[in-house]
Design an enzyme around this catalytic site. Structure first.
Site, PDB file in Angstrom:
ATOM      1  N   GLY A  59       0.789  -1.231   0.000  1.00  0.00           N
ATOM      2  CA  GLY A  59       0.000   0.000   0.000  1.00  0.00           C
ATOM      3  C   GLY A  59       0.819   1.278   0.000  1.00  0.00           C
ATOM      4  N   ILE A  60       0.365   2.244   0.782  1.00  0.00           N
ATOM      5  CA  ILE A  60       0.985   3.573   0.829  1.00  0.00           C
ATOM      6  C   ILE A  60       2.429   3.486   1.341  1.00  0.00           C
ATOM      7  CG2 ILE A  60       0.883   5.797   2.045  1.00  0.00           C
ATOM      8  CD1 ILE A  60      -2.251   5.464   1.989  1.00  0.00           C
ATOM      9  N   ASP A 109       7.242  -4.128   9.040  1.00  0.00           N
ATOM     10  CA  ASP A 109       5.870  -4.638   8.989  1.00  0.00           C
ATOM     11  C   ASP A 109       5.773  -5.816   9.955  1.00  0.00           C
ATOM     12  OD1 ASP A 109       3.123  -5.372   8.119  1.00  0.00           O
ATOM     13  OD2 ASP A 109       3.546  -4.011   6.470  1.00  0.00           O
ATOM     14  N   ASP A 125       5.797  -5.769  15.560  1.00  0.00           N
ATOM     15  CA  ASP A 125       4.400  -5.413  15.809  1.00  0.00           C
ATOM     16  C   ASP A 125       4.435  -4.146  16.671  1.00  0.00           C
ATOM     17  OD1 ASP A 125       1.851  -5.087  16.872  1.00  0.00           O
ATOM     18  OD2 ASP A 125       1.485  -7.249  17.051  1.00  0.00           O
ATOM     19  N   ASN A 144       3.282   5.009   9.592  1.00  0.00           N
ATOM     20  CA  ASN A 144       2.197   4.705   8.654  1.00  0.00           C
ATOM     21  C   ASN A 144       1.341   3.493   9.025  1.00  0.00           C
ATOM     22  OD1 ASN A 144       1.093   4.570   5.724  1.00  0.00           O
ATOM     23  ND2 ASN A 144       2.154   2.601   5.945  1.00  0.00           N
ATOM     24  N   TYR A 175     -12.424   4.432  14.191  1.00  0.00           N
ATOM     25  CA  TYR A 175     -11.347   4.742  13.236  1.00  0.00           C
ATOM     26  C   TYR A 175     -11.199   6.257  13.101  1.00  0.00           C
ATOM     27  CZ  TYR A 175      -8.622   4.793   8.872  1.00  0.00           C
ATOM     28  OH  TYR A 175      -7.653   5.023   7.913  1.00  0.00           O
ATOM     29  N   LYS A 196      -7.847   8.632  14.043  1.00  0.00           N
ATOM     30  CA  LYS A 196      -7.156   9.484  13.073  1.00  0.00           C
ATOM     31  C   LYS A 196      -7.209  10.954  13.480  1.00  0.00           C
ATOM     32  CE  LYS A 196      -5.574   6.215  10.465  1.00  0.00           C
ATOM     33  NZ  LYS A 196      -4.116   5.982  10.368  1.00  0.00           N
TER      34      LYS A 196
END
Ligand SMILES: NC(=O)c1ccc[n+]([C@@H]2O[C@H](COP(=O)([O-])OP(=O)(O)OC[C@H]3O[C@@H](n4cnc5c(N)ncnc54)[C@H](O)[C@@H]3O)[C@@H](O)[C@H]2O)c1
Length: 262
Positions: free
Chosen positions: A19-20, A39, A65, A92, A158, A162
């Protein structure tokens, strides 16, 4: 764009297996940076493995993690031991879980806040401590979302996580300004990544839609008329990581085709 905007810099990127994050690691390497890609999976993804093959001296993979404090300590130490001081943090890693407000669960709340807020904050704190100790005038980029700008009926936790990212970005920017360290956030809109496949499936279940229906509708509703590509977030990240943005701190940059005006 020039191709040496991050020459000699070491960037640490979390959640960059795809992804990003992976698009941003690729853009950073193309601009001359060395990248420590973090990751949670034991082995690097196909995309990360390909990037390591292409740039063996400039890319490493670290499994961690970010909800585990011991993993955070270890990932920062491992990054520094291979590539030296960290100049850029692309913070991210994140997850999405959507539930109807009256049915939302403690488990979803705990999971979302442990990754998107707690993990993000303590990775940032650890890297900022390193930057202060080493006298690095670095750049930190936290991943918020258009969901952090306003609430949504099916997305309460969520959205709240954010919004917290925007707030921590502002506080950290003020705390770090005397050290010459900049802290900004990016608020993507709808970006075509593995996360959005999962988001589309959640909306399909909650709203009784066919798979793919929500994605088409939200893409059409963007003022620029389409989903964004991960590479378009990566280009904004290159800007915020580089000296081009040297007088910018405490900001959250919308990369969303015009969805949010602020
Ligand atoms: N895709 C979008 O439309 C969109 C929009 C707004 C914001 N964002 C945010 O951008 C960031 C990246 O999103 P994406 O779409 O690339 O998502 P993605 O799901 O494709 O990638 C997220 C990565 O984070 C990793 N991750 C999750 N939990 C982790 C943990 N505990 N420790 C380490 N790694 C972990 C995952 O393994 C995954 O590789 C996220 O913070 C997301 O909330 C995405």
């Amino acid at each position: 764009m020039a191709n040496d905007l991050l020459q000699g810099k070491h960037a640490l990127l979390t959640g960059a297996g795809g992804g990003i994050g992976l698009a941003t690691a690729t853009a950073f390497v193309q601009q001359g940076a060395r990248c420590s890609i973090v990751d949670m999976h034991a082995a690097p993804s196909e995309g990360v493995a390909a990037l390591i093959d292409q740039y063996p001296d400039a890319v490493q993979y670290i499994r961690a993690d970010i909800t585990h404090m011991a993993d955070i300590d270890a990932l920062v130490a491992t990054a520094i031991s291979r590539f030296g001081q960290i100049d850029v943090l692309f913070n991210n890693a994140g997850i999405a879980i959507f539930e109807k407000l009256l049915e939302s669960t403690e488990a979803a709340y705990d999971k979302l806040f442990s990754v998107n807020v707690k993990g993000l904050f303590f990775v940032m704190q650890k890297v900022l401590q390193h930057m202060v100790d080493a006298g690095v005038k670095g750049s930190v980029i936290n991943l918020s979302s258009q969901a952090g700008r306003r609430g949504e009926a099916l997305v309460a936790h969520y959205c709240a996580t954010k919004a917290a990212v925007i707030s921590y970005t502002q506080s950290a920017a003020l705390a770090m300004a005397p050290h010459g360290i900049r802290v900004n956030a990016i608020a993507p809109g709808v970006i075509d990544t593995p996360m959005w496949q999962h988001v589309d499936a959640m909306f399909a279940k909650l709203e009784g839609l066919a798979i793919g229906e929500k994605k088409i509708a939200v893409g059409k509703a963007v003022p620029l008329g389409r989903f964004g590509y991960p590479e378009e977030v990566a280009d904004a990240a290159v800007f915020l990581a580089s000296e081009l943005s040297r007088y910018i701190t405490a900001q959250t940059l919308n990369v969303d085709g015009g969805n949010v005006m602020s």
